[in-house]
Structure formats: C-alpha cells, structure tokens
Motif scaffolding. Structure first.
Motif, PDB file in Angstrom:
ATOM      1  N   LEU A  48     -36.609  19.512 -37.270  1.00 22.81           N
ATOM      2  CA  LEU A  48     -35.418  20.052 -37.919  1.00 22.81           C
ATOM      3  C   LEU A  48     -35.767  21.082 -38.990  1.00 22.81           C
ATOM      4  O   LEU A  48     -36.836  21.013 -39.611  1.00 22.81           O
ATOM      5  CB  LEU A  48     -34.606  18.919 -38.562  1.00 22.81           C
ATOM      6  N   THR A  49     -34.846  22.019 -39.187  1.00 21.45           N
ATOM      7  CA  THR A  49     -34.927  22.967 -40.287  1.00 21.45           C
ATOM      8  C   THR A  49     -33.657  22.820 -41.118  1.00 21.45           C
ATOM      9  O   THR A  49     -32.538  22.927 -40.581  1.00 21.45           O
ATOM     10  CB  THR A  49     -35.044  24.414 -39.773  1.00 21.45           C
ATOM     11  N   CYS A  50     -33.803  22.549 -42.376  1.00 19.20           N
ATOM     12  CA  CYS A  50     -32.645  22.333 -43.239  1.00 19.20           C
ATOM     13  C   CYS A  50     -31.856  23.631 -43.390  1.00 19.20           C
ATOM     14  O   CYS A  50     -32.416  24.657 -43.789  1.00 19.20           O
ATOM     15  CB  CYS A  50     -33.100  21.822 -44.602  1.00 19.20           C
ATOM     16  N   PRO A  51     -30.545  23.623 -43.099  1.00 22.12           N
ATOM     17  CA  PRO A  51     -29.743  24.841 -43.253  1.00 22.12           C
ATOM     18  C   PRO A  51     -29.473  25.198 -44.707  1.00 22.12           C
ATOM     19  O   PRO A  51     -29.022  26.306 -45.003  1.00 22.12           O
ATOM     20  CB  PRO A  51     -28.443  24.485 -42.517  1.00 22.12           C
ATOM     21  N   HIS A  52     -29.748  24.267 -45.614  1.00 20.49           N
ATOM     22  CA  HIS A  52     -29.471  24.496 -47.030  1.00 20.49           C
ATOM     23  C   HIS A  52     -30.651  25.138 -47.752  1.00 20.49           C
ATOM     24  O   HIS A  52     -30.487  26.112 -48.481  1.00 20.49           O
ATOM     25  CB  HIS A  52     -29.102  23.173 -47.704  1.00 20.49           C
ATOM     26  N   CYS A  53     -31.861  24.571 -47.526  1.00 25.97           N
ATOM     27  CA  CYS A  53     -33.029  25.081 -48.255  1.00 25.97           C
ATOM     28  C   CYS A  53     -34.022  25.803 -47.357  1.00 25.97           C
ATOM     29  O   CYS A  53     -34.971  26.425 -47.855  1.00 25.97           O
ATOM     30  CB  CYS A  53     -33.730  23.945 -49.016  1.00 25.97           C
ATOM     31  N   GLY A  54     -33.849  25.711 -46.021  1.00 23.99           N
ATOM     32  CA  GLY A  54     -34.716  26.420 -45.098  1.00 23.99           C
ATOM     33  C   GLY A  54     -36.041  25.755 -44.811  1.00 23.99           C
ATOM     34  O   GLY A  54     -36.858  26.301 -44.051  1.00 23.99           O
ATOM     35  N   ASN A  55     -36.287  24.583 -45.367  1.00 20.72           N
ATOM     36  CA  ASN A  55     -37.553  23.884 -45.141  1.00 20.72           C
ATOM     37  C   ASN A  55     -37.508  23.050 -43.860  1.00 20.72           C
ATOM     38  O   ASN A  55     -36.445  22.580 -43.447  1.00 20.72           O
ATOM     39  CB  ASN A  55     -37.892  22.978 -46.333  1.00 20.72           C
ATOM     40  N   ARG A  56     -38.681  22.876 -43.266  1.00 22.35           N
ATOM     41  CA  ARG A  56     -38.794  22.113 -42.022  1.00 22.35           C
ATOM     42  C   ARG A  56     -39.191  20.667 -42.301  1.00 22.35           C
ATOM     43  O   ARG A  56     -39.914  20.371 -43.251  1.00 22.35           O
ATOM     44  CB  ARG A  56     -39.844  22.743 -41.110  1.00 22.35           C
ATOM     45  N   PHE A  57     -38.691  19.780 -41.442  1.00 25.58           N
ATOM     46  CA  PHE A  57     -39.151  18.384 -41.468  1.00 25.58           C
ATOM     47  C   PHE A  57     -38.938  17.790 -40.084  1.00 25.58           C
ATOM     48  O   PHE A  57     -38.184  18.327 -39.265  1.00 25.58           O
ATOM     49  CB  PHE A  57     -38.429  17.561 -42.543  1.00 25.58           C
ATOM     50  N   THR A  58     -39.640  16.711 -39.802  1.00 28.03           N
ATOM     51  CA  THR A  58     -39.527  16.037 -38.504  1.00 28.03           C
ATOM     52  C   THR A  58     -39.040  14.620 -38.724  1.00 28.03           C
ATOM     53  O   THR A  58     -39.616  13.874 -39.524  1.00 28.03           O
ATOM     54  CB  THR A  58     -40.872  16.015 -37.759  1.00 28.03           C
ATOM     55  N   LEU A  59     -37.979  14.251 -38.009  1.00 33.75           N
ATOM     56  CA  LEU A  59     -37.433  12.904 -38.104  1.00 33.75           C
ATOM     57  C   LEU A  59     -37.806  12.131 -36.840  1.00 33.75           C
ATOM     58  O   LEU A  59     -37.529  12.579 -35.726  1.00 33.75           O
ATOM     59  CB  LEU A  59     -35.922  12.961 -38.259  1.00 33.75           C
ATOM     60  N   TYR A  60     -38.457  11.010 -37.019  1.00 36.07           N
ATOM     61  CA  TYR A  60     -38.858  10.135 -35.921  1.00 36.07           C
ATOM     62  C   TYR A  60     -37.922   8.925 -35.931  1.00 36.07           C
ATOM     63  O   TYR A  60     -37.883   8.165 -36.900  1.00 36.07           O
ATOM     64  CB  TYR A  60     -40.306   9.683 -36.085  1.00 36.07           C
ATOM     65  N   LEU A  61     -37.168   8.776 -34.852  1.00 39.46           N
ATOM     66  CA  LEU A  61     -36.184   7.695 -34.773  1.00 39.46           C
ATOM     67  C   LEU A  61     -36.781   6.510 -34.033  1.00 39.46           C
ATOM     68  O   LEU A  61     -37.122   6.610 -32.851  1.00 39.46           O
ATOM     69  CB  LEU A  61     -34.928   8.186 -34.050  1.00 39.46           C
TER      70      LEU A  61
END
Length: 262
Positions: A26-39
């Motif tokens: 994912l890329t945050c639409p608010h701050c532009g930073n990337r992160f990965t969510l593992y469900l």
C-alpha cells in the motif's frame, strides 16, 4: 470488498482492497509513504466472511458463491495441514515437505474433483475413517450447482440453511484438526516472511488479524483470555442452523465494521 487500514507513518486511515495472497502493498494517499499489510487470515475464512457480509446485505446469490468457495478452500487447508503434520511426525524438514506438497498440489489446482479426492485420503489417514459426510446431499451440492451454474435465485431461507451446513462442517473439521492447523498457518507465515525479506528497509510491515466467523478456531479450538491464558471453547451446537446463527450474532457486527463495500 475493502477494509480500513491505518498508515503506520501518519496514523490516518487508508482503504485497502482484499488481496488474494493476503499481502497488501500500500501507498498512503495522505503522506505518500509505502507500507505492507500482511493479513493473518486464510482464504476459506475470508470467503466465508465475505459470504456472511453478502447475506447480511441481502445478496443471497452472491453469498452462496462465497460459501461454496470457502468450503473448497477449506478442504485444501485441511489437506495441507494434515499432510504437513504427517511429515513433521516423520521428522521431515518443514521447508522440504512444504515444497513437495506445493508441487503435488499444482497437479490438481485447477480440478476440484482431484482436490476433493486428496482431502478424502488426508482425512482417512488422519482420522482412520472414511469421510462419509462428503455425499452430495450432505454438502448441498445440488443447491450450489443450481445457484452457480443454472442461475437459480434462492430465497433467504435456503441460503441460511446452506450457510449453516457449510459453517457446521468447517467448524467441526477445524475442531478435529486442533493444533495441526498451525502447520498450515506456518506455511502462510513463511510466505509472508519471504515477501518481507525482499522489501526495501523503508517499507514498514504491518501484521493484522481481522475478526471473522472462524477466527478463534485456527488455534486448536483455544482462545486467549484477558489474562493471557487460554481456555477451551464450548462445542459447536449439534443443530447446524443454531450454530451458524449463534456465530452470526456474536461476530456479525464486527464483520460489518471491517468489511466495506466499494
């Protein structure tokens, strides 16, 4: 369906769409930073929860497709867990056993009848008895085929009955699996670990486990209490419809909060 996630950088909500792999880059639409969510949720759980939400929203036919898919993917989950449990008992290396299992599964990945046969043998080896519950009548196969393949528009009562039948069967077999389910869970964790290792250091990893109809059954029929201890869960009621409706009352509201349309 989408679900809300929280950006670990700016702590604002991000809408994510469920990924087949359980891995969400994912890329945050608010701050532009990337992160990965593992469900931490298996395919059969996700499909059943999607079916439950569809049923709650009045989409009966769509719910049947999700419940049917959930049952098929649970048979795969059981086969994997039982096979890896057997390999572990024989002292085999988990990675090697998992790789061989994956090669074997590819031979039947596109053929549901072969998968059902693999499940039947896995159940026989583990339980010492034939899976006599696999009759078309017990599985509701005719109802499923009428809905999915022949365009039948089922009334809510028939979908409730089918959902209850699928729920009771999966719940029963999960309980029988007990701690063996952890072998299939470990497969998922290894997949996540490999993906995580390939990510650049600036990408933050977030691990989540969402509530669901089978959430507490993945840990051998035990659930953590507020004190950090574990306790046994009450047995599933013998009446299929009663078991499903009880779970729906207990967990349906949580599903509504997590699963969002759009």
């Amino acid at each position: 369906m989408r679900f809300p996630a929280v950006c670990p950088h700016c702590r604002r909500e991000v809408q994510a769409e469920y990924a087949d792999s359980g891995i969400h880059d994912l890329t945050c639409p608010h701050c532009g930073n990337r992160f990965t969510l593992y469900l931490r949720k298996h395919k059969f759980e996700m499909l059943f929860d999607l079916g439950t939400r569809a049923l709650m929203d009045g989409y009966a036919r769509e719910a049947v497709a999700s419940f049917a898919g959930s049952l098929e993917r649970f048979f795969e989950f059981y086969t994997r867990a039982a096979t890896l449990e057997r390999a572990s008992g024989a002292g085999e290396d988990f990675a090697d056993a998992s790789a061989r299992l994956e090669l074997a599964w590819r031979l039947m990945a596109a053929q549901s009848e072969r998968q059902l046969g693999a499940f039947s043998l896995a159940y026989l080896w583990r339980e010492g008895e034939a899976p006599d519950f696999l009759t078309p009548q017990a599985l509701g196969s005719d109802f499923r085929n009428r809905v999915i393949h022949r365009g039948y528009l089922p009334p809510r009562a028939e979908v409730d009955a089918y959902a209850a039948r699928v729920f009771a069967l999966i719940d029963r077999l999960l309980t029988r699996l007990g701690e063996a389910a952890a072998h299939a869970q470990l497969e998922q964790e290894r997949t996540y670990a490999a993906h995580l290792a390939a990510q650049p250091p600036e990408v933050i990893a977030v691990f989540e486990e969402h509530p669901g109809m089978f959430r507490v059954r993945r840990f051998g029929g035990r659930v953590g209490s507020k004190t950090g201890q574990t306790k046994n869960l009450p047995p599933t009621p013998a009446n299929d419809a009663a078991a499903f409706q009880l779970a729906l009352r207990e967990r349906g509201a949580l599903l509504g909060q997590v699963l969002r349309k759009g």
